[in-house]
Design a protein around this motif. Structure first.
Motif, PDB file in Angstrom:
ATOM      1  N   VAL A   2      -3.888  37.458  -3.867  1.00  0.00           N
ATOM      2  CA  VAL A   2      -5.170  38.406  -3.484  1.00  0.00           C
ATOM      3  C   VAL A   2      -5.835  38.873  -4.754  1.00  0.00           C
ATOM      4  N   SER A   3      -5.450  38.105  -5.985  1.00  0.00           N
ATOM      5  CA  SER A   3      -5.786  38.852  -7.330  1.00  0.00           C
ATOM      6  C   SER A   3      -7.544  38.136  -7.277  1.00  0.00           C
ATOM      7  N   LYS A   4      -8.253  39.027  -7.827  1.00  0.00           N
ATOM      8  CA  LYS A   4      -9.793  38.281  -7.998  1.00  0.00           C
ATOM      9  C   LYS A   4     -10.477  39.240  -8.901  1.00  0.00           C
ATOM     10  N   THR A   5     -11.354  38.491  -9.632  1.00  0.00           N
ATOM     11  CA  THR A   5     -12.315  39.114 -10.383  1.00  0.00           C
ATOM     12  C   THR A   5     -13.662  39.161 -10.049  1.00  0.00           C
ATOM     13  N   PHE A   6     -14.567  40.116 -10.043  1.00  0.00           N
ATOM     14  CA  PHE A   6     -15.998  39.746  -9.717  1.00  0.00           C
ATOM     15  C   PHE A   6     -16.727  40.997 -10.062  1.00  0.00           C
ATOM     16  N   PHE A   7     -18.179  40.507 -10.254  1.00  0.00           N
ATOM     17  CA  PHE A   7     -18.983  41.521 -10.468  1.00  0.00           C
ATOM     18  C   PHE A   7     -19.593  41.852  -9.111  1.00  0.00           C
ATOM     19  N   ARG A   8     -20.163  43.525  -9.358  1.00  0.00           N
ATOM     20  CA  ARG A   8     -20.864  43.975  -8.012  1.00  0.00           C
ATOM     21  C   ARG A   8     -22.043  44.680  -8.538  1.00  0.00           C
ATOM     22  N   VAL A   9     -22.943  44.412  -7.807  1.00  0.00           N
ATOM     23  CA  VAL A   9     -24.301  45.216  -8.458  1.00  0.00           C
ATOM     24  C   VAL A   9     -24.798  45.750  -6.808  1.00  0.00           C
ATOM     25  N   GLY A  10     -25.219  46.948  -7.226  1.00  0.00           N
ATOM     26  CA  GLY A  10     -25.716  47.800  -5.978  1.00  0.00           C
ATOM     27  C   GLY A  10     -26.594  48.760  -6.031  1.00  0.00           C
TER      28      GLY A  10
ATOM     29  N   LEU B 102     -28.386  53.217  -8.994  1.00  0.00           N
ATOM     30  CA  LEU B 102     -28.291  51.906  -9.265  1.00  0.00           C
ATOM     31  C   LEU B 102     -27.037  51.524 -10.220  1.00  0.00           C
ATOM     32  N   TYR B 103     -26.162  50.815  -9.496  1.00  0.00           N
ATOM     33  CA  TYR B 103     -24.879  50.690 -10.346  1.00  0.00           C
ATOM     34  C   TYR B 103     -24.266  49.165 -10.074  1.00  0.00           C
ATOM     35  N   ALA B 104     -23.515  48.852 -11.416  1.00  0.00           N
ATOM     36  CA  ALA B 104     -23.048  47.562 -11.514  1.00  0.00           C
ATOM     37  C   ALA B 104     -21.441  47.767 -11.839  1.00  0.00           C
ATOM     38  N   THR B 105     -20.552  46.922 -11.442  1.00  0.00           N
ATOM     39  CA  THR B 105     -19.256  46.969 -11.907  1.00  0.00           C
ATOM     40  C   THR B 105     -18.794  45.522 -12.427  1.00  0.00           C
ATOM     41  N   LEU B 106     -17.760  45.533 -13.076  1.00  0.00           N
ATOM     42  CA  LEU B 106     -16.813  44.414 -13.303  1.00  0.00           C
ATOM     43  C   LEU B 106     -15.488  45.009 -12.766  1.00  0.00           C
ATOM     44  N   GLU B 107     -14.878  44.223 -12.024  1.00  0.00           N
ATOM     45  CA  GLU B 107     -13.679  44.470 -11.118  1.00  0.00           C
ATOM     46  C   GLU B 107     -12.472  43.327 -11.253  1.00  0.00           C
TER      47      GLU B 107
ATOM     48  N   THR C 162       7.216  44.777  -5.801  1.00  0.00           N
ATOM     49  CA  THR C 162       6.061  44.106  -5.625  1.00  0.00           C
ATOM     50  C   THR C 162       5.088  45.062  -6.715  1.00  0.00           C
ATOM     51  N   ILE C 163       4.264  44.381  -7.485  1.00  0.00           N
ATOM     52  CA  ILE C 163       3.602  45.233  -8.538  1.00  0.00           C
ATOM     53  C   ILE C 163       2.100  44.775  -8.515  1.00  0.00           C
ATOM     54  N   GLY C 164       1.031  45.430  -8.518  1.00  0.00           N
ATOM     55  CA  GLY C 164      -0.245  45.083  -8.127  1.00  0.00           C
ATOM     56  C   GLY C 164      -1.177  46.057  -8.835  1.00  0.00           C
ATOM     57  N   GLY C 165      -2.481  46.091  -8.552  1.00  0.00           N
ATOM     58  CA  GLY C 165      -3.323  46.986  -9.152  1.00  0.00           C
ATOM     59  C   GLY C 165      -4.802  46.496  -9.407  1.00  0.00           C
ATOM     60  N   ASP C 166      -5.594  47.304 -10.131  1.00  0.00           N
ATOM     61  CA  ASP C 166      -6.954  46.975 -10.404  1.00  0.00           C
ATOM     62  C   ASP C 166      -7.513  47.672 -11.454  1.00  0.00           C
ATOM     63  N   TYR C 167      -8.466  47.060 -12.062  1.00  0.00           N
ATOM     64  CA  TYR C 167      -9.216  47.709 -13.102  1.00  0.00           C
ATOM     65  C   TYR C 167     -10.674  47.542 -12.805  1.00  0.00           C
ATOM     66  N   ARG C 168     -11.371  48.737 -13.184  1.00  0.00           N
ATOM     67  CA  ARG C 168     -12.945  48.657 -12.648  1.00  0.00           C
ATOM     68  C   ARG C 168     -13.654  49.330 -13.751  1.00  0.00           C
ATOM     69  N   PHE C 169     -14.475  48.546 -14.278  1.00  0.00           N
ATOM     70  CA  PHE C 169     -15.859  49.059 -15.344  1.00  0.00           C
ATOM     71  C   PHE C 169     -16.880  49.361 -14.404  1.00  0.00           C
ATOM     72  N   ARG C 170     -17.515  50.522 -14.590  1.00  0.00           N
ATOM     73  CA  ARG C 170     -18.705  50.715 -13.604  1.00  0.00           C
ATOM     74  C   ARG C 170     -19.733  51.266 -14.531  1.00  0.00           C
ATOM     75  N   VAL C 171     -20.818  50.878 -14.268  1.00  0.00           N
ATOM     76  CA  VAL C 171     -22.175  51.554 -14.967  1.00  0.00           C
ATOM     77  C   VAL C 171     -23.075  52.042 -13.899  1.00  0.00           C
ATOM     78  N   ASP C 172     -23.421  53.297 -13.880  1.00  0.00           N
ATOM     79  CA  ASP C 172     -24.468  54.036 -12.810  1.00  0.00           C
ATOM     80  C   ASP C 172     -25.647  54.478 -13.387  1.00  0.00           C
ATOM     81  N   SER C 173     -26.979  54.318 -13.054  1.00  0.00           N
ATOM     82  CA  SER C 173     -28.017  54.898 -13.426  1.00  0.00           C
ATOM     83  C   SER C 173     -28.467  55.879 -12.162  1.00  0.00           C
ATOM     84  N   LEU C 174     -28.460  57.100 -12.543  1.00  0.00           N
ATOM     85  CA  LEU C 174     -28.568  58.038 -11.281  1.00  0.00           C
ATOM     86  C   LEU C 174     -29.867  58.899 -11.415  1.00  0.00           C
TER      87      LEU C 174
END
Lengths: 510, 107
Positions: free
Chosen positions: A451-459, A502-507, A63-75
């Motif tokens: 379970v594959s999915k694509t999403f934005f996250r802001v936090g 303050l962060y945002a991601t595309l995952e 079984t092969i799976g995985g993930d990629y994440r681009f993240r931007v942070d303002s610290l």
């Protein structure tokens, strides 16, 4: 020849000439069909032969799976006025001329930090009841091939990258083995398993909610107690008890530092391997209620882990400072069909207790007098922490909104350096941390896996530090508001009074 | 020495577990197998029919699953074809009805 005869002859000749061509066309089609059928038969024969020989298709065992994440942070963070250990030492050695040098309050910022993280998961069914699982991780900042952009002098878990945080804090961009372990299940036809290797001891329950990950199964660890890439082993048992659905228990062991060869005269002869044992009991594991009770003991805790590079220079363990006990409990509830969606709630609480020895940290040839959570008098310290949160999942829009809060007391110490936070692993904070986030999943049908999915996250994270030494077990904590009260409160690391991210991601998870 | 004792203890517990078989109840059938097919009718389904390949015999076994917790896992794809399951079922009116249905434990 009559005209009719000529027409008939022409027709016959034409037909006669056309026949072979038509016949040839039909033959060609037939030939193609026969060839296609032959290929199919051959493939089937090979499949049957393969099965006879015990061979399988790759998808049958891998079984092969995985993930990629681009993240931007303002610290952003605030450094309070404080005495620095190096300054005070120099002042003392210089005859204490004038007032003790004090560092003034300052602001620390990184407006925009981009990071890439890539994970590749593999699970191979090697034999009946035997699997090998691996996760490879790459995590780096944009524009850097090392950890300098995210390493500071603020927190012990973020002065560089070490074995327990590889792949979990931005590093050199190399693909590292985050997890690899072999598991033997169904031992003696019972729900008993034994697993050994580099453990799935990161991103535990309930931190999977803010990561938008699936809930870890029996491999899960409580996030408030452990978030550390351990090499170790587990023996688990999941009994069938009707009154306790999903119940299981695990005995876990991990090695945090291997001391290597010693001789009577070697520099490491007084050091010992750092080990951790844990007992996890999950009496109830259902969607509406998950309960976990865990006890851990860390033995022969090192002063510093091995840092090939850090903001304090290369480091490695030089002193065994003692032992630490932890006890924690976690409850998690997933309540479906609560209004237009699903409500997830969790609460986690834990205590830590140190058992120091008389050893203290020697840094740069100077005995700092700091030991396991003490500076001066050797005494055991007890700390505590709570971690609360909720996430509401709106089914129709695929939107998830979450809020979390955690608080650690003055002497709280945990083992979570691999926490997925840029400033410092938030669950080790001596003070309060607030986090709000929103996740928006794409309305895209999964292809690679269920379970594959694509999403934005802001936090947004807000750290309110009350004491120094977050995620550091060396030395006694000092109240942030009392840092300037005495040169005796001088700090090795730069203290922060508050910090924001303050962060945002595309995952993409596949 | 203390660490060696801890690791030895781990293996001792494992060995003890290996030497302590647990008897099965007479009216239930226990098996471990891999799911080959899940038939479930929509998000509101109250039952599912699952076919598994018995690890020991290689024979297909079909069971009816009625409990909500497991049905939720089918609907959320937390249990899928290809997953190995430890199950317990009883025969009622000629049908195999699941009483325990859980992914085989291990990590």
């Amino acid at each position: 020849m009559s005209r009719k005869g000529s027409i008939l002859l022409t027709t016959i000749l034409s037909a006669a000439l056309a026949l072979p061509a038509a016949s040839f066309g039909a033959d060609e089609g037939l030939q193609q069909k026969v060839e296609a059928l032959s290929k199919e038969v051959k493939a089937l024969q090979q499949q049957v032969q393969s099965q006879k020989e015990g061979k399988k298709r790759i998808s049958d065992w891998l079984t092969i799976g995985g993930d990629y994440r681009f993240r931007v942070d303002s610290l952003s963070a605030k450094v309070p006025s404080h005495f620095a250990f190096a300054d005070i030492l120099a002042w003392q050695l210089g005859g204490q001329v004038g007032p003790p040098p004090m560092r003034q309050a300052a602001t620390v910022e990184n407006d925009v930090l981009y990071t890439n993280r890539f994970g590749l998961n593999l699970k191979a069914r090697a034999a009946r009841d035997v699997t090998v699982t691996a996760r490879l991780l790459m995590y780096k900042t944009f524009g850097n091939g090392d950890s300098t952009a995210t390493s500071g002098t603020f927190f012990a878990d973020r002065i560089g990258v070490f074995d327990g945080t590889q792949g979990h804090v931005p590093g050199d961009g190399k693909l590292t083995v985050d997890q690899v372990f072999a598991t033997w299940s169904n031992i003696l036809d019972q729900p008993i398993w034994f697993s050994v290797g580099r453990r799935p001891s990161t991103n535990g329950i309930p931190s999977h909610l803010r990561q938008n990950d699936e809930r870890p199964g029996v491999s899960g660890i409580p996030a408030l107690l452990v978030d550390y890439a351990f090499d170790g082993m587990t023996l688990g048992y999941a009994p069938d008890i009707e009154a306790l659905p999903g119940a299981y228990a695990k005995l876990c062991y991990g090695r945090g530092f291997e001391n290597g060869f010693t001789t009577s005269s070697s520099a490491n002869t007084n050091l010992r391997d750092t080990d951790m044992i844990g007992i996890s009991v999950v009496p109830y594991d259902t969607d509406p209620l998950f309960l976990d009770v865990q006890y851990n003991r860390g033995m022969n805790i090192f002063d510093f882990p091995v840092f090939a590079e850090s903001t304090l220079g290369p480091l490695r363990p030089a002193a065994d400072l003692g032992d630490i006990d932890w006890l924690g409990v976690t409850a998690l509830s997933t309540l479906k069909k609560t209004g237009p969606g699903t409500l997830n709630l969790f609460a986690s609480a834990a205590v830590s207790k140190t058992h120091p020895n008389a050893n203290t940290v020697v840094f740069g040839g100077v005995d700092t007098g700091a030991g396991l959570l003490h500076s001066g008098v050797v005494e055991s310290k007890t700390g505590n922490a709570i971690y609360l949160g909720a996430r509401y999942d709106i089914t129709a829009t695929r939107t998830k909104i979450g809020a979390e809060f955690n608080r650690g007391s003055k002497n709280w110490i945990t083992f979570v350096p691999a926490g997925d936070d840029i400033w410092t692993s938030k669950l080790g904070t001596r003070g309060n941390v607030y986090e709000l986030y929103a996740i928006q999943e794409f309305n895209a049908a999964p292809i690679s896996s269920y379970v594959s999915k694509t999403f934005f996250r802001v936090g947004f994270q807000y750290y309110d530090f009350e004491y120094t030494g977050t995620n550091n077990w060396v030395g006694a904590p000092v109240k942030i508001s009392e840092l300037t009260a005495s040169p005796l409160n001088a700090q090795m690391l730069t203290p922060l009074s508050r910090a924001t991210d303050l962060y945002a991601t595309l995952e993409v998870k596949f | 020495m203390r660490r060696f004792t801890a690791v030895s203890l781990l293996f001792a517990v494992l060995a003890a577990a290996l030497c302590a078989p647990v008897p099965a109840s007479a009216d239930e059938i226990k098996m471990v197998g891999v799911i080959t097919k899940i038939d479930i009718a929509g998000a509101d389904a109250k039952t599912a029919t699952v076919t598994l390949k018995d690890n020991k015999t290689g024979e297909p076994v079909t069971v009816i699953v009625n409990d909500d917790l497991t049905l939720d896992k089918f609907k959320d794809h937390r249990i899928n074809p290809g997953d190995e399951i430890r199950l317990k079922y009883e025969v009622k009116d000629g049908k195999n009805v699941s009483r325990y249905f859980r992914k085989t434990a291990g990590c």
